[in-house]
Each structure stands twice: as C-alpha cells, then as structure tokens.
Scaffold this active site. Sequence first.
Site, PDB file in Angstrom:
ATOM      1  N   GLY A  13       0.778  -1.377  -0.121  1.00 36.94           N
ATOM      2  CA  GLY A  13       0.035   0.111   0.011  1.00 36.94           C
ATOM      3  C   GLY A  13       0.821   1.317  -0.084  1.00 36.94           C
ATOM      4  CB  ALA A  14       4.176   1.998  -0.371  1.00 43.01           C
ATOM      5  CB  SER A 142      -5.703   1.473  13.508  1.00 41.23           C
ATOM      6  OG  SER A 142      -6.376   2.716  13.975  1.00 41.23           O
ATOM      7  CE1 TYR A 155      -8.709   0.760   9.152  1.00 45.16           C
ATOM      8  CE2 TYR A 155      -8.986   1.846  11.596  1.00 45.16           C
ATOM      9  CZ  TYR A 155      -8.332   1.606  10.174  1.00 45.16           C
ATOM     10  OH  TYR A 155      -7.180   2.321  10.195  1.00 45.16           O
ATOM     11  CB  ALA A 157     -12.875  -6.689  14.234  1.00 46.18           C
ATOM     12  CE  LYS A 159      -5.479  -0.942  10.379  1.00 46.44           C
ATOM     13  NZ  LYS A 159      -4.435  -1.309   9.488  1.00 46.44           N
ATOM     14  CB  ILE A 188      -2.016   9.901  10.220  1.00 45.87           C
ATOM     15  CG1 ILE A 188      -1.424   9.061  11.485  1.00 45.87           C
ATOM     16  CG2 ILE A 188      -0.787   9.855   9.394  1.00 45.87           C
ATOM     17  CD1 ILE A 188      -0.533   9.500  12.419  1.00 45.87           C
TER      18      ILE A 188
HETATM   19  P1  NAI Z   1      -4.484   5.316   2.183  1.00 51.47           P
HETATM   20  O1  NAI Z   1      -5.922   4.828   1.658  1.00 51.47           O
HETATM   21  O2  NAI Z   1      -4.106   6.716   1.678  1.00 51.47           O
HETATM   22  O3  NAI Z   1      -3.404   4.248   1.193  1.00 51.47           O
HETATM   23  C1  NAI Z   1      -3.612   3.066   1.410  1.00 51.47           C
HETATM   24  C2  NAI Z   1      -2.917   2.186   0.207  1.00 51.47           C
HETATM   25  O4  NAI Z   1      -3.446   1.078   0.211  1.00 51.47           O
HETATM   26  C3  NAI Z   1      -3.414   2.645  -1.302  1.00 51.47           C
HETATM   27  O5  NAI Z   1      -2.236   3.093  -1.980  1.00 51.47           O
HETATM   28  C4  NAI Z   1      -4.326   1.609  -1.687  1.00 51.47           C
HETATM   29  O6  NAI Z   1      -4.391   1.398  -3.149  1.00 51.47           O
HETATM   30  C5  NAI Z   1      -3.615   0.413  -1.086  1.00 51.47           C
HETATM   31  N1  NAI Z   1      -4.354  -0.729  -1.117  1.00 51.47           N
HETATM   32  C6  NAI Z   1      -5.765  -0.960  -0.578  1.00 51.47           C
HETATM   33  N2  NAI Z   1      -6.076  -2.258  -0.726  1.00 51.47           N
HETATM   34  C7  NAI Z   1      -4.927  -2.975  -1.189  1.00 51.47           C
HETATM   35  C8  NAI Z   1      -4.942  -4.535  -1.538  1.00 51.47           C
HETATM   36  N3  NAI Z   1      -5.937  -5.138  -1.373  1.00 51.47           N
HETATM   37  N4  NAI Z   1      -3.784  -4.791  -1.958  1.00 51.47           N
HETATM   38  C9  NAI Z   1      -2.904  -4.029  -2.188  1.00 51.47           C
HETATM   39  N5  NAI Z   1      -2.746  -2.706  -1.932  1.00 51.47           N
HETATM   40  C10 NAI Z   1      -4.127  -1.983  -1.212  1.00 51.47           C
HETATM   41  O7  NAI Z   1      -4.344   4.981   3.571  1.00 51.47           O
HETATM   42  P2  NAI Z   1      -3.382   5.545   4.751  1.00 51.47           P
HETATM   43  O8  NAI Z   1      -4.044   6.591   5.195  1.00 51.47           O
HETATM   44  O9  NAI Z   1      -2.255   6.024   4.176  1.00 51.47           O
HETATM   45  O10 NAI Z   1      -3.262   4.223   5.764  1.00 51.47           O
HETATM   46  C11 NAI Z   1      -2.179   3.329   5.661  1.00 51.47           C
HETATM   47  C12 NAI Z   1      -2.393   2.459   6.867  1.00 51.47           C
HETATM   48  O11 NAI Z   1      -2.513   3.271   7.974  1.00 51.47           O
HETATM   49  C13 NAI Z   1      -3.649   1.556   6.735  1.00 51.47           C
HETATM   50  O12 NAI Z   1      -3.315   0.265   7.146  1.00 51.47           O
HETATM   51  C14 NAI Z   1      -4.501   2.391   7.703  1.00 51.47           C
HETATM   52  O13 NAI Z   1      -5.548   1.542   8.317  1.00 51.47           O
HETATM   53  C15 NAI Z   1      -3.545   2.845   8.740  1.00 51.47           C
HETATM   54  N6  NAI Z   1      -3.722   3.811   9.558  1.00 51.47           N
HETATM   55  C16 NAI Z   1      -4.221   5.100   9.039  1.00 51.47           C
HETATM   56  C17 NAI Z   1      -4.476   6.226   9.762  1.00 51.47           C
HETATM   57  C18 NAI Z   1      -4.876   7.462   9.240  1.00 51.47           C
HETATM   58  O14 NAI Z   1      -5.161   8.557  10.307  1.00 51.47           O
HETATM   59  N7  NAI Z   1      -4.692   7.862   7.926  1.00 51.47           N
HETATM   60  C19 NAI Z   1      -4.601   5.983  11.234  1.00 51.47           C
HETATM   61  C20 NAI Z   1      -4.238   4.602  11.830  1.00 51.47           C
HETATM   62  C21 NAI Z   1      -3.956   3.659  11.028  1.00 51.47           C
END
Ligand code: NAI
Length: 248
Positions: A13-14, A142, A155, A157, A159, A188
């Site tokens: 997911g980068a 999270s 979500y 569950a 995490k 974030i």
């Molecule tokens: P985001 O939605 O900006 O990025 C997530 C990325 O994962 C996207 O590039 C997406 O295409 C990719 N992705 C989604 N499903 C996928 C799959 N099946 N296979 C491969 N790639 C996939 O999310 P964000 O905000 O950067 O979050 C990243 C992580 O941090 C997540 O696990 C999220 O739950 C966690 N998180 C985020 C918080 C926030 O406030 N943004 C707070 C706590 C945790």
Amino acid sequence: MKELEGNVAVITGAGQGIGRDIALALGDHGVDVAVIDVNLATAGETVAMLKEKGRDGLALKCNIVDYEEVQECFREILGWREQIHILVNNAGITRDNLLLRMGEDEWKSVIDVNLTGTFNVTKVATKHMFKKRYGRVINIASVIGQMGNAGQSNYGASKAGIIGFTKSVAREFAPRNVTVNAIAPGFIETAMTAVLPEEVREGMRRMIPLGKFGTGADVANVVLFLSSGLGSYVTGQVINCDGGMVMA
Ligand code: NAI
C-alpha cells in the site's frame, strides 16, 4: 542511520499516504524499496520519487488478498534483490458503517485486506527472512484496534486482529532473529482522513493530548527506529504514534 544502508524493504500500500511516506523515509536512509499496491500507477510514482533521491525501487501491482498474487509478487522481488530485510504491512482500507447497517461485504472486505492480506504477505516474505536469519516485520495497526470507534467494528476488529497476530508471530519468529512489531497510529493527515467533515476533525483534535494530527513522517520515524539496529531488542510490541490518544 548508517546500518540501514543497502537494506531492501517491501512495503504494501505504498502507492500513497503513510506507506509512501515510509518508503521515502527509508529511501532517505539508503534503503531500496519494493512498492506493492493494487494501483500500479501510484506505486510507479512512489518509485519515481525514490529514484529522484538516488535510491532504487520496484513497483508491483498486487492485491494482497490473493495469496497466489502475493507469491508471484515475491518471486519478482527476489529476482530483483536477493534478500528482504524489512517488511511493512501497511495496506489497509475502511468501509465504515454502524453494525446494524453493515453488510457482509463491508465486513468481509475490510477483514480480507487488513488482516488476511497481512497474513498472506507475512507468510510469504518471512520464509525468505528465515533463510537469512534476519528480518524486521512492522505491521500498521491503529488506535481503533485498541479503543474502538462507533461505525468501525470491521476496521477495529481487523486492527485488533493485527495486534494479536503480531504478538503471536513475534514469539514464533524470535528464534530466527526476525522481530515483529506493530505501530498504532492515531489520526494521521492522509487521503483516508481528509474527507472527514471539519466538525469531526475538530472533535478528534480535542481527543489528542498533543493537540494536533500526526503526519506520515511521524509514523515513518517509528518504522526507522524498529527497522534499524536501534530497535533490535524490541519485538512483539505495539508502539502508539498518536499524540497521546491511547495511554496503556
Ligand atoms: P490510504 O488509503 O491513503 O493508502 C492505502 C494504500 O493501500 C492505497 O495506495 C491503496 O491502493 C492500497 N491498497 C488498498 N487495498 C489494497 C490491496 N488489497 N492490496 C494492495 N494494496 C492495497 O491509507 P493511509 O491513510 O495511508 O493508511 C495506511 C495504513 O495506515 C492503513 O493500514 C490504515 O488503516 C493505517 N492507519 C491510518 C490512519 C490515518 O489516520 N490515516 C490512522 C491509523 C492507521
């Protein structure tokens, strides 16, 4: 961090958000990064940014829910580099709804990506870490997995599941010198949170003792600590990066 130089990281997911910030921070410390995402275009953009820094990267389209796709993806990564030092399980999704309205698809898709995806990638990646008797696995959980949130039972569950998974595999992998830890970010600033209405954001801000939202770079700093020699005696832990929201 000198000892990270020449390491290879795989980050799921980068293609955007926190995962991209982690990739760029590791790149700043001399790490080459395999960028896994369902979106190949955005994964390619992250790799282009790494290359601008003079690092190397590999963009891979992969749905982490599909075990065979994950296996194929790691065959490509191991054709590119012979060792994987760092794995960051970051890909995650939300499908928020109150429990009484939540459809089975909303439940299942979040558990599949966040939890089963983490299982799939960890299982395939660590097989290679075992052979080299070295590895750093970092799972992005999270605060919602610790404190819950109305409308996020799926979500939360997933995490909380990641936290239990982290502690169990940390015990399994410790004899092989593979550490496994989780980071629990709070609120974030990313695309995932930018869509929330201002009054919701204000309410969240009041819950944060440090009084401000975090950034992807804040989370990346914890990844740097855990993946470098500084974190070598830390395993099976959940490190909160949340401005003090959760104090265990
Ligand atoms: P985001 O939605 O900006 O990025 C997530 C990325 O994962 C996207 O590039 C997406 O295409 C990719 N992705 C989604 N499903 C996928 C799959 N099946 N296979 C491969 N790639 C996939 O999310 P964000 O905000 O950067 O979050 C990243 C992580 O941090 C997540 O696990 C999220 O739950 C966690 N998180 C985020 C918080 C926030 O406030 N943004 C707070 C706590 C945790």
